[in-house]
Design an enzyme around this catalytic site. Structure first.
Site, short mmCIF file in Angstrom:
data_model
loop_
_atom_site.label_atom_id
_atom_site.label_comp_id
_atom_site.label_asym_id
_atom_site.label_seq_id
_atom_site.Cartn_x
_atom_site.Cartn_y
_atom_site.Cartn_z
N TRP A 156 1.01 -1.21 -0.13
CA TRP A 156 -0.11 -0.01 0.11
C TRP A 156 0.93 1.10 -0.02
O TRP A 156 -0.17 2.10 -0.25
CB TRP A 156 -0.91 0.30 1.40
N LYS A 180 -2.86 -8.76 -7.41
CA LYS A 180 -3.37 -7.73 -6.22
C LYS A 180 -3.04 -7.38 -5.71
O LYS A 180 -1.43 -7.17 -5.72
CB LYS A 180 -3.27 -9.50 -5.43
N PRO A 181 -3.58 -6.41 -5.91
CA PRO A 181 -2.99 -4.89 -4.81
C PRO A 181 -3.37 -4.90 -2.99
O PRO A 181 -4.41 -6.02 -2.92
CB PRO A 181 -3.61 -3.56 -5.78
N GLU A 255 11.01 -8.38 -3.81
CA GLU A 255 11.72 -6.78 -2.73
C GLU A 255 10.85 -6.44 -0.91
O GLU A 255 9.71 -6.77 -0.88
CB GLU A 255 10.92 -5.49 -3.37
N LEU A 256 11.78 -7.11 -1.01
CA LEU A 256 11.03 -6.97 1.20
C LEU A 256 11.85 -5.79 2.06
O LEU A 256 11.99 -4.93 1.23
CB LEU A 256 11.62 -8.14 1.84
N CYS A 289 10.18 1.54 2.42
CA CYS A 289 11.02 0.37 2.81
C CYS A 289 12.59 1.31 2.41
O CYS A 289 13.55 0.22 2.78
CB CYS A 289 11.26 -0.72 1.03
N GLU A 386 12.50 -2.42 10.83
CA GLU A 386 11.88 -0.87 9.79
C GLU A 386 11.12 -0.32 11.05
O GLU A 386 9.69 -0.95 11.46
CB GLU A 386 11.41 -0.67 8.90
#
Ligand code: ADP
Length: 483
Positions: A156, A180-181, A255-256, A289, A386
């Site tokens: 999001w 899938k958003p 992409e984490l 991120c 984070e």
């Protein structure tokens, strides 16, 4: 929210060429994080609808890959033009469902569009190779071909850009996609898909399924038809999707999470470093991120840098994204707010000192005061994970070796930043950092032209740049003998 083009508010999912509701007609609401007001709703789809979307992507694939690269490029270019022509509406929609200040939302629309433009161009440059042969009677040729049906699961925090940097290279390469958003921001995704349709992307080439993440993700990962999955989101979900994809041996791009160090050396331009730290840390209210998560400052400039940063942070304007001059919107939801509160409380309990902020904002809801914490140390939660919020913790170091060791003391390896004017140090540090991306004397690094991605627990693969399309191409080696 007033849209100039009301067609952009799509409240159905796109499967094949048809806008559809869930089979059981169930829906879920999309709310504005600044006010809690419901701004729309979308279908709550599950496994059956996902299987249909996979089937339609599979059916659309042969014709799409048969198109010439130039034909696909022309369609993508139209898509880019339409996104930019609707920049204001898309920004309004994004701010309404995601919360970021309108200026940032407009910027994201342009940034998202830049991936479509870039890959429209790259579509025509998927060159293969002719390799010198070890024998005169044979030739070695390497060609690149589309992977096939692909899937994308997106977060999001960048409701458009995280989609275009997957969908644009996929479509450019000749792949089809099921997207899938994130459940928080499906309206931006659906508007984008509508514009793709208007641009001439054929039915089934880009499908959008909204609904139950576990069910949709389960179908996408277990399907043998889906040859590749590209995911942006948390490391925990990335690992889960990778393990679910093991049986069908899918290609994966992940992409984490990150835990970016931002290092200020004593030879840095401190004003530039403070500006860079603001851009890196407080963009999107700290919810990216690649946000600086640990600000490491050399002891001799610590106090001077802390004063400059604190003055800038105290001047931020916290407000709903639609308000003039807003620089900090709300956090996405109450879980995000609680995590920020927990990190600040933990840091204060372990000896950090508050320079500014440190509490929920008077606006209420999920607004939080932009915060600077001095005397941060590696044992604090904000050093280990984070924060994903507007909290800057300042750590102290003495030597370059110590800075590098601290910077690398994390399981993550997405981005890092540092400020220095010593050329030899710039090379030493840039090469020593265990990350996929390094910002040197800048706090902003993302561009469609450059490869974005991480090492260690931050993921697999690269998005953007000339490398980004390779994630959607397979190499095929042709050995021509008997010559
Ligand atoms: P964030 O903390 O940024 O929300 P997540 O990794 O939870 O990160 O979410 C990123 C995306 O992954 C969203 O689209 C979300 O719906 C999706 N997602 C979350 N859990 C799963 C799951 N078990 N299977 C498939 N998708 C998931």
């Amino acid at each position: 929210m007033q849209l100039q083009n009301p067609q952009l508010l799509r409240q159905q999912a796109l499967i094949g060429n048809e806008w559809q509701d869930a089979d059981n007609q169930s829906r879920f609401d999309v709310a504005n994080p600044a006010s809690g007001a419901v701004i729309g709703s979308v279908p709550n789809m599950g496994a059956a609808e996902t299987r249909r979307a996979i089937a339609s992507a599979d059916a659309a694939w042969p014709a799409w890959r048969q198109r010439t690269a130039k034909e696909r490029s022309v369609i993508l270019r139209k898509w880019f033009d339409l996104v930019m022509a609707n920049q204001e509406d898309l920004a309004q929609l994004m701010t309404a469902e995601q919360g970021k200040p309108l200026a940032e939302a407009r910027g994201e629309v342009a940034y998202a569009a830049s991936f479509i433009e870039w890959f429209a161009e790259e579509a025509r440059r998927s060159y293969g190779d002719v390799v010198p042969s070890p024998a005169n009677d044979r030739r070695i040729v390497v060609i690149k071909q589309a992977v096939g049906v692909t899937a994308a699961i997106t977060p999001w925090n960048f409701p458009l850009a995280m989609i275009t940097r997957k969908a644009a290279p996929a479509l450019a390469a000749g792949c089809t996609m099921i997207l899938k958003p994130a459940e928080q921001t499906p309206l931006s995704a659906l508007a984008l898909a509508y514009l793709a349709q208007q641009a001439g992307v054929p039915g089934g080439v880009l499908n959008v399924v909204t609904g139950d993440a576990v069910q949709i993700g389960g179908e996408l990962t277990s399907s043998d038809v889906v040859r590749k999955l590209s995911f942006t989101g948390s490391t925990a979900v990335g690992r889960l999707l990778a393990s679910q994809s093991a049986n069908s041996l899918k290609k994966l791009s992940l992409e984490l999470g990150g835990n970016a160090p931002f290092v200020v050396f004593d030879d840095a331009d401190l004003d530039a470093a403070a500006d860079g730290a603001m851009a890196s840390k407080f963009r999107n209210t700290g919810q990216t991120c690649v946000c600086a998560n640990r600000i490491l400052v050399q002891a001799s400039v610590y106090d001077a840098f802390a004063a400059k940063l604190t003055a800038r942070v105290a001047a931020l304007k916290v407000a709903a994204g639609t308000e003039d001059g807003a620089t900090q919107g709300p956090l996405i939801d109450s879980d995000a707010l609680h995590k920020v509160e927990e990190h600040v409380a933990d840091a204060l309990a372990k000896g950090a000192k508050l320079a500014t902020g440190g509490a929920r904002h008077a606006l209420g809801g999920t607004f939080y005061e932009p915060t600077v914490l001095l005397n941060a140390t590696p044992d604090m939660q904000l050093a280990q994970e984070e924060t994903f919020g507007p909290v800057a913790g300042l750590f102290r170091f003495n030597t370059e070796e110590e800075a590098i060791a601290l910077a690398n003391a994390t399981e993550f390896g997405l981005s890092a930043y540092f400020y220095s004017r010593d050329v030899a140090r710039v090379w030493r540090v840039a090469e020593a950092l265990e990350v996929g991306m390094v910002g040197i004397n800048t706090g902003v690094i993302s561009h469609a032209e450059a490869p974005f991605g991480g090492v260690k627990q931050s993921g697999l693969g690269r998005e953007g740049g000339k490398y980004g399309i390779d994630e959607y191409l397979e190499l095929k080696y042709l050995c021509m003998g008997g010559l």
